[in-house]
Design an enzyme around this catalytic site. Structure first.
Site, PDB file in Angstrom:
ATOM      1  N   GLN A 155     -14.805 -21.696  -2.188  1.00  0.00           N
ATOM      2  CA  GLN A 155     -14.819 -23.529  -2.895  1.00  0.00           C
ATOM      3  C   GLN A 155     -15.413 -23.282  -3.948  1.00  0.00           C
ATOM      4  O   GLN A 155     -16.706 -23.063  -3.597  1.00  0.00           O
ATOM      5  CB  GLN A 155     -14.971 -24.583  -2.026  1.00  0.00           C
ATOM      6  CG  GLN A 155     -13.579 -24.747  -0.843  1.00  0.00           C
ATOM      7  CD  GLN A 155     -14.168 -25.917  -0.036  1.00  0.00           C
ATOM      8  OE1 GLN A 155     -14.379 -27.113  -0.690  1.00  0.00           O
ATOM      9  NE2 GLN A 155     -14.831 -25.761   0.756  1.00  0.00           N
TER      10      GLN A 155
HETATM   11  P1  GTP Z   1     -12.985 -20.815   2.697  1.00  0.00           P
HETATM   12  O1  GTP Z   1     -13.062 -20.885   3.906  1.00  0.00           O
HETATM   13  O2  GTP Z   1     -12.324 -21.984   1.500  1.00  0.00           O
HETATM   14  O3  GTP Z   1     -13.271 -20.416   1.149  1.00  0.00           O
HETATM   15  O4  GTP Z   1     -11.619 -19.838   2.589  1.00  0.00           O
HETATM   16  P2  GTP Z   1     -11.248 -18.348   3.489  1.00  0.00           P
HETATM   17  O5  GTP Z   1     -11.107 -17.766   2.876  1.00  0.00           O
HETATM   18  O6  GTP Z   1     -12.366 -18.609   4.221  1.00  0.00           O
HETATM   19  O7  GTP Z   1      -9.505 -19.221   4.243  1.00  0.00           O
HETATM   20  P3  GTP Z   1      -9.437 -19.524   5.122  1.00  0.00           P
HETATM   21  O8  GTP Z   1      -9.543 -17.880   7.133  1.00  0.00           O
HETATM   22  O9  GTP Z   1     -10.174 -20.739   6.099  1.00  0.00           O
HETATM   23  O10 GTP Z   1      -8.032 -19.004   5.922  1.00  0.00           O
HETATM   24  C1  GTP Z   1      -7.422 -20.069   4.958  1.00  0.00           C
HETATM   25  C2  GTP Z   1      -5.860 -20.280   5.238  1.00  0.00           C
HETATM   26  O11 GTP Z   1      -4.684 -18.830   5.165  1.00  0.00           O
HETATM   27  C3  GTP Z   1      -5.032 -20.787   7.165  1.00  0.00           C
HETATM   28  O12 GTP Z   1      -4.611 -21.674   6.382  1.00  0.00           O
HETATM   29  C4  GTP Z   1      -4.639 -19.311   7.726  1.00  0.00           C
HETATM   30  O13 GTP Z   1      -4.142 -19.613   8.582  1.00  0.00           O
HETATM   31  C5  GTP Z   1      -4.297 -18.627   6.534  1.00  0.00           C
HETATM   32  N1  GTP Z   1      -4.307 -17.144   6.475  1.00  0.00           N
HETATM   33  C6  GTP Z   1      -5.131 -16.486   7.025  1.00  0.00           C
HETATM   34  N2  GTP Z   1      -5.102 -15.150   6.376  1.00  0.00           N
HETATM   35  C7  GTP Z   1      -4.024 -14.854   6.549  1.00  0.00           C
HETATM   36  C8  GTP Z   1      -2.995 -13.962   6.582  1.00  0.00           C
HETATM   37  O14 GTP Z   1      -2.648 -12.821   7.015  1.00  0.00           O
HETATM   38  N3  GTP Z   1      -1.743 -14.333   6.144  1.00  0.00           N
HETATM   39  C9  GTP Z   1      -1.257 -15.561   6.517  1.00  0.00           C
HETATM   40  N4  GTP Z   1       0.180 -16.323   6.355  1.00  0.00           N
HETATM   41  N5  GTP Z   1      -1.936 -16.803   6.635  1.00  0.00           N
HETATM   42  C10 GTP Z   1      -3.165 -16.305   6.559  1.00  0.00           C
END
Ligand code: GTP
Ligand code: MG
Length: 189
Positions: free
Chosen positions: A73
């Site tokens: 974020q």
């Molecule tokens: P922050 O902690 O806010 O920086 O986000 P992040 O990069 O850690 O993302 P996070 O792992 O929380 O995933 C965000 C969303 O994307 C979640 O709803 C996951 O289920 C979805 N997601 C993550 N990887 C994939 C993927 O390879 N395919 C799909 N379809 N959805 C994904």
């Protein structure tokens, strides 16, 4: 490191501790990718947006990783640079389906590459072109072009398409990163 220590590592009797920094925009899938690397019985189904950062641990190719899973974020991105100096490698995660924000990811990458703690080090960077399962997502070649990766000439880097939900591409990427970190640590000895 002495000869005996090197020999013990070579025998695989002791793993080397390394730090990796996991960065990229919010919602790109950083925590989901790290969740996939947990033992099956410890994987979570409910991944919430990261606040600040979390640490995760995993092992690969004789290395024992501590991964700093940073929040993507915008209000937390200034935290990333606190960890640049001590990291052995970087995992930069991109949501390949988010074409409207890929330019913001490119700007964040440029900031990383010109940072004083990064610019002169041959620190390996693994790019995950994540969410490859989503229809119309960019390919790894498309993400590479959009981020301008060809202009990175003084660092080892590699890009892998990935799906953090079923793990496609994840092991390949982590194996590349492990080998690249080992080489860069051996060169620095
Ligand atoms: P922050 O902690 O806010 O920086 O986000 P992040 O990069 O850690 O993302 P996070 O792992 O929380 O995933 C965000 C969303 O994307 C979640 O709803 C996951 O289920 C979805 N997601 C993550 N990887 C994939 C993927 O390879 N395919 C799909 N379809 N959805 C994904
Ligand atoms: Mg997260």
């Amino acid at each position: 490191m002495g000869l005996l220590d090197s020999f013990i590592e070579w025998l695989g009797l002791r793993r080397r501790d390394v730090n990796v920094l996991v960065i990229g925009l919010d919602n790109s899938g950083k925590s989901s990718l790290l969740n996939y690397l947990r033992p099956k019985d410890a994987q979570r189904n409910d991944i919430a947006p990261t606040v600040g950062f979390n640490t995760e641990h995993f092992q690969c190719k004789g290395l024992s990783f501590t991964a700093f899973d940073m929040s993507g974020q915008s209000r937390y991105r200034s935290l990333w640079s606190n960890y640049y100096r001590t990291t052995n490698g970087i995992i930069f995660v991109i949501d390949s389906s988010d074409k409207t924000r890929i330019l913001i990811a490119r700007e964040e990458l440029q900031q990383l590459l010109i940072h004083p703690d990064i610019i002169s080090r041959n620190i390996p960077i693994l790019f995950f072109a994540n969410k490859m399962d989503i229809r119309d997502a960019l390919s790894d070649v498309g993400v590479s072009y959009a981020l301008g990766l060809d202009s990175i000439t003084n660092k080892s880097w590699h890009i892998c398409s990935s799906n953090a939900l079923n793990g496609d591409g994840v092991a390949d990427g982590i194996e590349w990163l492990s080998s690249a970190i080992k080489s860069s640590m051996d060169q620095a000895r």
